[in-house]
Motif scaffolding. Structure first.
Motif, PDB file in Angstrom:
ATOM      1  N   UNK A   1       0.833  -1.203   0.000  1.00 22.97           N
ATOM      2  CA  UNK A   1       0.000   0.000   0.000  1.00 22.97           C
ATOM      3  C   UNK A   1       0.869   1.255   0.000  1.00 22.97           C
ATOM      4  N   UNK A   2       1.931   1.239   0.800  1.00 24.74           N
ATOM      5  CA  UNK A   2       2.827   2.393   0.861  1.00 24.74           C
ATOM      6  C   UNK A   2       3.542   2.608  -0.468  1.00 24.74           C
ATOM      7  N   UNK A   3       3.912   1.511  -1.122  1.00 24.95           N
ATOM      8  CA  UNK A   3       4.557   1.626  -2.430  1.00 24.95           C
ATOM      9  C   UNK A   3       3.609   2.290  -3.425  1.00 24.95           C
ATOM     10  N   UNK A   4       2.347   1.870  -3.412  1.00 22.82           N
ATOM     11  CA  UNK A   4       1.351   2.482  -4.304  1.00 22.82           C
ATOM     12  C   UNK A   4       1.178   3.962  -3.985  1.00 22.82           C
ATOM     13  N   UNK A   5       1.168   4.297  -2.697  1.00 23.94           N
ATOM     14  CA  UNK A   5       1.042   5.705  -2.300  1.00 23.94           C
ATOM     15  C   UNK A   5       2.244   6.518  -2.760  1.00 23.94           C
ATOM     16  N   UNK A   6       3.427   5.949  -2.633  1.00 27.46           N
ATOM     17  CA  UNK A   6       4.641   6.640  -3.091  1.00 27.46           C
ATOM     18  C   UNK A   6       4.597   6.846  -4.598  1.00 27.46           C
ATOM     19  N   UNK A   7       4.130   5.837  -5.338  1.00 24.61           N
ATOM     20  CA  UNK A   7       4.021   5.983  -6.791  1.00 24.61           C
ATOM     21  C   UNK A   7       3.031   7.087  -7.150  1.00 24.61           C
ATOM     22  N   UNK A   8       1.931   7.178  -6.413  1.00 25.99           N
ATOM     23  CA  UNK A   8       0.956   8.245  -6.659  1.00 25.99           C
ATOM     24  C   UNK A   8       1.584   9.608  -6.392  1.00 25.99           C
ATOM     25  N   UNK A   9       2.302   9.707  -5.284  1.00 26.47           N
ATOM     26  CA  UNK A   9       2.957  10.978  -4.954  1.00 26.47           C
ATOM     27  C   UNK A   9       3.989  11.325  -6.020  1.00 26.47           C
ATOM     28  N   UNK A  10       4.761  10.338  -6.466  1.00 30.01           N
ATOM     29  CA  UNK A  10       5.748  10.586  -7.517  1.00 30.01           C
ATOM     30  C   UNK A  10       5.075  11.080  -8.791  1.00 30.01           C
ATOM     31  N   UNK A  11       3.937  10.497  -9.144  1.00 27.37           N
ATOM     32  CA  UNK A  11       3.209  10.941 -10.331  1.00 27.37           C
ATOM     33  C   UNK A  11       2.735  12.382 -10.166  1.00 27.37           C
ATOM     34  N   UNK A  12       2.244  12.712  -8.989  1.00 25.38           N
ATOM     35  CA  UNK A  12       1.777  14.078  -8.742  1.00 25.38           C
ATOM     36  C   UNK A  12       2.954  15.051  -8.800  1.00 25.38           C
ATOM     37  N   UNK A  13       4.092  14.645  -8.221  1.00 29.04           N
ATOM     38  CA  UNK A  13       5.281  15.504  -8.261  1.00 29.04           C
ATOM     39  C   UNK A  13       5.725  15.707  -9.707  1.00 29.04           C
ATOM     40  N   UNK A  14       5.705  14.643 -10.499  1.00 31.51           N
ATOM     41  CA  UNK A  14       6.062  14.785 -11.921  1.00 31.51           C
ATOM     42  C   UNK A  14       5.107  15.729 -12.627  1.00 31.51           C
ATOM     43  N   UNK A  15       3.814  15.623 -12.298  1.00 28.84           N
ATOM     44  CA  UNK A  15       2.837  16.527 -12.901  1.00 28.84           C
ATOM     45  C   UNK A  15       3.145  17.971 -12.526  1.00 28.84           C
ATOM     46  N   UNK A  16       3.423  18.207 -11.263  1.00 24.25           N
ATOM     47  CA  UNK A  16       3.705  19.567 -10.813  1.00 24.25           C
ATOM     48  C   UNK A  16       4.965  20.126 -11.467  1.00 24.25           C
ATOM     49  N   UNK A  17       5.990  19.294 -11.586  1.00 28.30           N
ATOM     50  CA  UNK A  17       7.229  19.742 -12.223  1.00 28.30           C
ATOM     51  C   UNK A  17       6.978  20.081 -13.690  1.00 28.30           C
ATOM     52  N   UNK A  18       6.207  19.231 -14.369  1.00 27.42           N
ATOM     53  CA  UNK A  18       5.914  19.480 -15.780  1.00 27.42           C
ATOM     54  C   UNK A  18       5.111  20.767 -15.942  1.00 27.42           C
ATOM     55  N   UNK A  19       4.108  20.956 -15.095  1.00 28.10           N
ATOM     56  CA  UNK A  19       3.287  22.170 -15.189  1.00 28.10           C
ATOM     57  C   UNK A  19       4.135  23.402 -14.884  1.00 28.10           C
ATOM     58  N   UNK A  20       5.010  23.301 -13.886  1.00 27.89           N
ATOM     59  CA  UNK A  20       5.883  24.429 -13.552  1.00 27.89           C
ATOM     60  C   UNK A  20       6.816  24.756 -14.717  1.00 27.89           C
ATOM     61  N   UNK A  21       7.375  23.738 -15.353  1.00 26.19           N
ATOM     62  CA  UNK A  21       8.278  23.963 -16.485  1.00 26.19           C
ATOM     63  C   UNK A  21       7.524  24.561 -17.671  1.00 26.19           C
TER      64      UNK A  21
END
Length: 185
Positions: A53-73
């Motif tokens: 479950x924690x691995x899935x949560x980390x993957x979700x957070x990583x996806x959100x972080x990637x989204x934020x970085x892409x939007x910021x760029x």
């Protein structure tokens, strides 16, 4: 005499062998070990499920972080486009070395890039706000990464166009100086 009578009644082997005895403490210890092992296995299974479950949560957070970085760029790239439009394009269009018929072409080429940039921003807003056809965070992050690459290409394209027009102006300026120089022979 009684001992003799018992000895006669029992066969010889039985008297020598003795009666088998069972050690209940070993059996109880084995049962306790099995119960403890079962508890440990249950705890390990719970731990594995928790880690999954924690691995899935980390993957979700990583996806959100990637989204934020892409939007910021993408936002930064659009800011660069606006800065080019405000400074460099104005200098190009105000130059006396750009012909009137070229002004329309220059404006159109830069406007097309800006329109594409605005369309990208609208698309990003749609993706982030409407769950865009119920896509996963990973899929959304992938699309945003593609849009980030497109925005980088737009910045590169506008820089190339700006450089090209600045080179044209520089060449025409130099040509004008050569053609209009005064000769003193």
């Amino acid at each position: 005499m009684i001992a003799m009578a018992i000895a006669l009644l029992l066969p010889a082997r039985a008297a020598c062998q003795g009666m088998p005895t069972y050690d209940n403490t070993n059996f109880i210890s084995l049962v306790k070990q099995l119960i403890e092992s079962g508890k440990q296995t249950a705890n390990i299974i719970k731990t594995v499920m928790f880690l999954k479950t924690q691995k899935e949560n980390i993957e979700k957070v990583n996806d959100v972080v990637r989204q934020l970085k892409a939007v910021r760029e993408i936002g930064r790239n659009n800011q660069r486009l606006i800065q080019v439009m405000q400074s460099d394009l104005r200098d190009i269009l105000d130059s006396p070395y750009i012909k009137p018929d070229e002004v329309a072409r220059v404006s159109e080429s830069f406007s097309a890039i800006i329109e594409n940039s605005l369309d990208t921003m609208d698309f990003i807003d749609e993706i982030l706000s409407n769950d865009y056809l119920k896509m996963s965070d990973a899929e959304r992050a992938e699309i945003l990464k593609e849009k980030e690459l497109e925005s980088r290409e737009m910045v590169s394209n506008i820089k190339t166009k700006t450089k090209r027009y600045e080179d044209i102006i520089s060449f025409r300026k130099m040509q004008d100086k050569v053609n209009n120089r005064e000769t003193e022979y």
